[in-house]
Design a protein around this motif. Structure first.
Motif, PDB file in Angstrom:
ATOM      1  N   GLN A   1      -0.191  -9.156 -32.895  1.00 52.80           N
ATOM      2  CA  GLN A   1      -1.060  -8.772 -31.784  1.00 52.80           C
ATOM      3  C   GLN A   1      -0.516  -9.245 -30.430  1.00 52.80           C
ATOM      4  O   GLN A   1      -1.047  -8.856 -29.389  1.00 52.80           O
ATOM      5  N   LEU A   2       0.517 -10.057 -30.446  1.00 53.45           N
ATOM      6  CA  LEU A   2       1.096 -10.596 -29.209  1.00 53.45           C
ATOM      7  C   LEU A   2       2.380  -9.869 -28.832  1.00 53.45           C
ATOM      8  O   LEU A   2       3.141  -9.434 -29.712  1.00 53.45           O
ATOM      9  N   ASP A   3       2.629  -9.752 -27.524  1.00 55.27           N
ATOM     10  CA  ASP A   3       3.960  -9.347 -27.101  1.00 55.27           C
ATOM     11  C   ASP A   3       4.920 -10.397 -27.657  1.00 55.27           C
ATOM     12  O   ASP A   3       4.604 -11.599 -27.674  1.00 55.27           O
ATOM     13  N   PRO A   4       6.103  -9.994 -28.135  1.00 56.72           N
ATOM     14  CA  PRO A   4       6.958 -10.932 -28.879  1.00 56.72           C
ATOM     15  C   PRO A   4       7.535 -12.087 -28.073  1.00 56.72           C
ATOM     16  O   PRO A   4       7.840 -13.140 -28.626  1.00 56.72           O
ATOM     17  N   ALA A   5       7.688 -11.929 -26.769  1.00 55.28           N
ATOM     18  CA  ALA A   5       8.277 -12.990 -25.939  1.00 55.28           C
ATOM     19  C   ALA A   5       7.243 -13.489 -24.940  1.00 55.28           C
ATOM     20  O   ALA A   5       6.356 -12.731 -24.526  1.00 55.28           O
ATOM     21  N   PRO A   6       7.335 -14.746 -24.543  1.00 54.82           N
ATOM     22  CA  PRO A   6       6.415 -15.234 -23.512  1.00 54.82           C
ATOM     23  C   PRO A   6       6.640 -14.478 -22.201  1.00 54.82           C
ATOM     24  O   PRO A   6       7.774 -14.140 -21.863  1.00 54.82           O
ATOM     25  N   PHE A   7       5.564 -14.214 -21.475  1.00 52.56           N
ATOM     26  CA  PHE A   7       5.712 -13.551 -20.177  1.00 52.56           C
ATOM     27  C   PHE A   7       6.023 -14.560 -19.078  1.00 52.56           C
ATOM     28  O   PHE A   7       6.450 -14.191 -17.984  1.00 52.56           O
ATOM     29  N   TYR A   8       5.832 -15.856 -19.388  1.00 52.78           N
ATOM     30  CA  TYR A   8       6.091 -16.892 -18.388  1.00 52.78           C
ATOM     31  C   TYR A   8       6.441 -18.185 -19.110  1.00 52.78           C
ATOM     32  O   TYR A   8       5.778 -18.565 -20.085  1.00 52.78           O
ATOM     33  N   THR A   9       7.504 -18.849 -18.661  1.00 47.19           N
ATOM     34  CA  THR A   9       7.952 -20.118 -19.244  1.00 47.19           C
ATOM     35  C   THR A   9       8.284 -21.090 -18.121  1.00 47.19           C
ATOM     36  O   THR A   9       8.942 -20.717 -17.146  1.00 47.19           O
ATOM     37  N   VAL A  10       7.822 -22.325 -18.274  1.00 44.35           N
ATOM     38  CA  VAL A  10       8.161 -23.388 -17.341  1.00 44.35           C
ATOM     39  C   VAL A  10       8.891 -24.467 -18.135  1.00 44.35           C
ATOM     40  O   VAL A  10       8.293 -25.106 -19.021  1.00 44.35           O
ATOM     41  N   ASN A  11      10.175 -24.645 -17.870  1.00 44.76           N
ATOM     42  CA  ASN A  11      10.975 -25.635 -18.589  1.00 44.76           C
ATOM     43  C   ASN A  11      10.806 -27.019 -17.968  1.00 44.76           C
ATOM     44  O   ASN A  11      10.803 -27.153 -16.743  1.00 44.76           O
ATOM     45  N   PHE A  12      10.679 -28.025 -18.833  1.00 46.19           N
ATOM     46  CA  PHE A  12      10.568 -29.408 -18.366  1.00 46.19           C
ATOM     47  C   PHE A  12      11.767 -30.248 -18.782  1.00 46.19           C
ATOM     48  O   PHE A  12      11.932 -31.370 -18.324  1.00 46.19           O
ATOM     49  N   ASN A  13      12.586 -29.745 -19.709  1.00 48.93           N
ATOM     50  CA  ASN A  13      13.842 -30.407 -20.099  1.00 48.93           C
ATOM     51  C   ASN A  13      13.659 -31.866 -20.494  1.00 48.93           C
ATOM     52  O   ASN A  13      14.474 -32.721 -20.167  1.00 48.93           O
TER      53      ASN A  13
END
Length: 197
Positions: A141-153
């Motif tokens: 039911q989800l789009d396969p990839a995130p539409f937004y990502t915030v990396n914290f490393n």
């Protein structure tokens, strides 16, 4: 005989010291989203009733990381795979309160962290067009990839985290799955928030 007893005592002491350390990473990181207001947060504030124990523990929706390849099973995603929070997976006939958002517009995402932890990323997934809001959430039911990502490393965030990202072009009712990936444990935190475009 005395050396055997001393050996057993040493093993018991070592276990007693090791167990709290082994679970320290899991126990000291917790958080929930306040914007988009997650189902857990809505239960905490009393905006939604009949929530079970999540109303006292909105920060505890913690499950295995690696989503979407790993993580909680389909139909148990909103509860992080935790049976005690199964009310979060109940779609309630598509009647969870939904935040009004703008298609393709910017949205500020906010987390409250009751205990910070070294962080890999914050990722945001959204349901596909034509999904069924009356059924428990599955990967299909989800789009396969995130539409937004915030990396914290691996950095450790503060007690409040906000970041602004662009929403995809959608219409009607949708669900946003927020995933807080922890850097130094095998877990992540899962928060489901309902929206209307």
């Amino acid at each position: 005989m005395a050396s055997k007893l001393l050996g057993r005592l040493s093993a018991i002491v070592a276990t007693c010291v090791a167990l709290p350390l082994a679970f320290a990473g899991v126990a000291n990181a917790h958080g929930y989203t306040t914007n988009v207001p997650s189902r857990a947060y809505l239960c905490k504030t009393g905006a939604v009733s009949n929530c079970g124990p999540i109303q006292w523990e909105p920060q505890s929706v913690e499950g295995p990381k690696g989503f979407p390849g790993g993580g909680p099973a389909n139909g148990r995603i909103c509860a992080g795979g935790l049976g005690q929070f199964a009310q979060l997976d109940d779609p309630r006939g598509g009647s969870w309160p939904a935040k009004k958002v703008t298609s393709g517009g910017n949205l500020t995402f906010s987390w409250t962290l009751t205990a910070a932890h070294a962080t890999t990323s914050f990722r945001y997934f959204i349901t596909r067009n034509g999904w069924n809001p009356s059924a428990p959430l599955t990967r299909a039911q989800l789009d396969p990839a995130p539409f937004y990502t915030v990396n914290f490393n691996g950095a450790r965030p503060g007690s409040t985290v906000t970041h602004t990202g662009r929403l995809p072009a959608k219409s009607g009712r949708h669900l946003i799955l927020a995933v807080w990936d922890i850097a130094d444990t095998g877990n992540a935190f899962y928060q489901c928030g309902d929206v209307t475009f």
